[in-house]
Scaffold this motif. Structure first.
Motif, mmCIF file in Angstrom:
data_model
loop_
_atom_site.group_PDB
_atom_site.id
_atom_site.type_symbol
_atom_site.label_atom_id
_atom_site.label_comp_id
_atom_site.label_asym_id
_atom_site.label_seq_id
_atom_site.Cartn_x
_atom_site.Cartn_y
_atom_site.Cartn_z
ATOM 1 N N ILE A 15 32.809 -0.456 14.376
ATOM 2 C CA ILE A 15 31.393 -0.086 14.526
ATOM 3 C C ILE A 15 30.697 -0.062 13.161
ATOM 4 C CG2 ILE A 15 29.855 1.809 15.159
ATOM 5 C CD1 ILE A 15 31.879 2.439 17.418
ATOM 6 N N ALA A 16 31.343 0.525 12.171
ATOM 7 C CA ALA A 16 30.734 0.569 10.832
ATOM 8 C C ALA A 16 30.569 -0.828 10.253
ATOM 9 C CB ALA A 16 31.591 1.431 9.902
ATOM 10 N N THR A 17 31.532 -1.696 10.520
ATOM 11 C CA THR A 17 31.412 -3.068 10.019
ATOM 12 C C THR A 17 30.272 -3.804 10.713
ATOM 13 O OG1 THR A 17 33.781 -3.060 9.588
ATOM 14 C CG2 THR A 17 32.687 -5.195 9.638
ATOM 15 N N ILE A 18 30.127 -3.594 12.019
ATOM 16 C CA ILE A 18 29.008 -4.225 12.744
ATOM 17 C C ILE A 18 27.675 -3.721 12.197
ATOM 18 C CG2 ILE A 18 27.844 -4.296 14.991
ATOM 19 C CD1 ILE A 18 30.663 -4.435 16.239
ATOM 20 N N PHE A 19 27.569 -2.412 11.949
ATOM 21 C CA PHE A 19 26.347 -1.877 11.360
ATOM 22 C C PHE A 19 26.123 -2.457 9.960
ATOM 23 C CE2 PHE A 19 26.454 2.084 14.165
ATOM 24 C CZ PHE A 19 25.504 1.557 15.011
ATOM 25 N N ALA A 20 27.202 -2.627 9.187
ATOM 26 C CA ALA A 20 27.056 -3.197 7.842
ATOM 27 C C ALA A 20 26.541 -4.628 7.897
ATOM 28 C CB ALA A 20 28.392 -3.147 7.098
ATOM 29 N N ILE A 21 26.964 -5.363 8.911
ATOM 30 C CA ILE A 21 26.523 -6.760 9.027
ATOM 31 C C ILE A 21 25.092 -6.839 9.533
ATOM 32 C CG2 ILE A 21 26.930 -8.895 10.309
ATOM 33 C CD1 ILE A 21 29.911 -8.156 10.249
ATOM 34 N N THR A 22 24.716 -5.977 10.464
ATOM 35 C CA THR A 22 23.409 -6.094 11.108
ATOM 36 C C THR A 22 22.310 -5.288 10.416
ATOM 37 O OG1 THR A 22 23.982 -4.306 12.627
ATOM 38 C CG2 THR A 22 24.429 -6.577 13.354
ATOM 39 N N GLU A 23 22.647 -4.451 9.467
ATOM 40 C CA GLU A 23 21.647 -3.623 8.795
ATOM 41 C C GLU A 23 20.777 -4.497 7.896
ATOM 42 O OE1 GLU A 23 20.989 -0.308 9.236
ATOM 43 O OE2 GLU A 23 19.326 -0.667 7.892
ATOM 44 N N VAL A 31 26.473 1.432 2.501
ATOM 45 C CA VAL A 31 26.975 2.738 2.968
ATOM 46 C C VAL A 31 27.841 2.550 4.214
ATOM 47 C CG1 VAL A 31 26.279 4.963 3.924
ATOM 48 C CG2 VAL A 31 25.109 4.048 1.918
ATOM 49 N N TYR A 32 27.414 1.703 5.129
ATOM 50 C CA TYR A 32 28.231 1.444 6.318
ATOM 51 C C TYR A 32 29.532 0.743 5.933
ATOM 52 C CZ TYR A 32 24.619 2.854 9.561
ATOM 53 O OH TYR A 32 23.714 3.584 10.282
ATOM 54 N N LEU A 33 29.484 -0.147 4.968
ATOM 55 C CA LEU A 33 30.706 -0.834 4.543
ATOM 56 C C LEU A 33 31.676 0.135 3.872
ATOM 57 C CD1 LEU A 33 31.864 -3.623 4.733
ATOM 58 C CD2 LEU A 33 30.910 -4.139 2.516
ATOM 59 N N VAL A 34 31.154 1.073 3.104
ATOM 60 C CA VAL A 34 32.017 2.101 2.509
ATOM 61 C C VAL A 34 32.650 2.946 3.608
ATOM 62 C CG1 VAL A 34 31.967 4.215 1.124
ATOM 63 C CG2 VAL A 34 30.854 2.157 0.285
ATOM 64 N N THR A 35 31.877 3.262 4.634
ATOM 65 C CA THR A 35 32.427 3.999 5.782
ATOM 66 C C THR A 35 33.560 3.214 6.428
ATOM 67 O OG1 THR A 35 30.250 4.959 6.164
ATOM 68 C CG2 THR A 35 31.826 5.094 7.962
ATOM 69 N N SER A 36 33.356 1.919 6.569
ATOM 70 C CA SER A 36 34.403 1.067 7.137
ATOM 71 C C SER A 36 35.641 1.078 6.260
ATOM 72 C CB SER A 36 33.861 -0.353 7.295
ATOM 73 O OG SER A 36 34.881 -1.214 7.694
ATOM 74 N N PHE A 37 35.472 1.015 4.955
ATOM 75 C CA PHE A 37 36.620 1.021 4.048
ATOM 76 C C PHE A 37 37.372 2.347 4.105
ATOM 77 C CE2 PHE A 37 34.547 -2.330 1.160
ATOM 78 C CZ PHE A 37 35.110 -3.342 1.907
ATOM 79 N N TRP A 91 20.381 7.939 10.819
ATOM 80 C CA TRP A 91 21.374 8.868 10.297
ATOM 81 C C TRP A 91 22.485 9.146 11.296
ATOM 82 C CZ3 TRP A 91 21.838 10.143 5.420
ATOM 83 C CH2 TRP A 91 20.730 10.052 4.592
ATOM 84 N N LEU A 92 22.162 9.118 12.566
ATOM 85 C CA LEU A 92 23.124 9.539 13.586
ATOM 86 C C LEU A 92 24.405 8.703 13.590
ATOM 87 C CD1 LEU A 92 23.532 11.643 15.763
ATOM 88 C CD2 LEU A 92 22.552 10.042 17.393
ATOM 89 N N PRO A 93 24.333 7.338 13.567
ATOM 90 C CA PRO A 93 25.604 6.589 13.551
ATOM 91 C C PRO A 93 26.452 6.870 12.319
ATOM 92 C CG PRO A 93 23.775 5.137 14.058
ATOM 93 C CD PRO A 93 23.188 6.440 13.664
ATOM 94 N N ALA A 94 25.802 6.987 11.166
ATOM 95 C CA ALA A 94 26.569 7.263 9.945
ATOM 96 C C ALA A 94 27.202 8.647 9.998
ATOM 97 C CB ALA A 94 25.663 7.132 8.726
ATOM 98 N N MET A 95 26.472 9.623 10.548
ATOM 99 C CA MET A 95 27.016 10.977 10.640
ATOM 100 C C MET A 95 28.176 11.026 11.627
ATOM 101 S SD MET A 95 23.483 13.192 10.214
ATOM 102 C CE MET A 95 23.879 14.249 11.513
#
Length: 160
Positions: A15-23, A31-37, A91-95
């Motif tokens: 999910i974080a990777t998809i958000f990183a690609i589509t953001e 930030v989403y990619l760091v979450t994925s890592f 903020w909600l998906p990242a949180m």
């Protein structure tokens, strides 16, 4: 319990990777990619590879993402003062993803405190010998690619 955590962390990684690609905003994508890592590092930790997990956090979530953030700031892709404040929808998906990773990390550490990991572990010396003897050329090629990417970004971002 480990299998349950593995699937939750795998879902958080995807999910974080998809958000990183589509953001659209590059800093939010980082930030989403760091979450994925971080979630990927927790998966490595669950798979009894704590050193790989540490490398994932130090190298990718630390050094490479700081480099990407530096390059994005050098390119000056946007004007943050003109951008609207992110709403709750941003903020909600990242949180949620950050909460999943934090709970998983606390669970892994608590489990490690109770019982040490079973199975063979690879020491730093053995890992570094394999890494630099077998994959030394690949590491040098990757480092040169990163250097070229930074030089290219600086060339594209220069003022005329």
């Amino acid at each position: 319990m480990e299998q349950f955590l593995f699937y939750i962390l795998a879902a958080a990684t995807v999910i974080a990777t998809i958000f990183a690609i589509t953001e659209k905003h590059p800093v939010h994508a980082i930030v989403y990619l760091v979450t994925s890592f971080f979630s990927l590092a927790a998966i490595f930790f669950l798979l009894a590879a704590p050193m790989i997990a540490a490398f994932e956090v130090i190298i990718y979530a630390g050094a490479v993402m700081v480099l990407f953030l530096f390059v994005i700031m050098m390119l000056d892709l946007g004007h943050p003062e003109k951008a609207a404040r992110p709403g709750l929808g941003h903020w909600l998906p990242a949180m949620v993803l950050g909460g999943i990773i934090a709970v998983s990390a606390v669970t892994c550490i608590a489990k490690l405190m109770i019982a040490p990991p079973a199975g063979p572990t690879i020491g730093i010396k053995e890992f570094s010998v394999v890494l630099f003897r077998k994959y030394g050329i690949a590491i040098e090629i990757i480092s040169m690619q990163l250097l070229f990417a930074v030089v290219g970004a600086l060339y594209l971002g220069r003022r005329r």
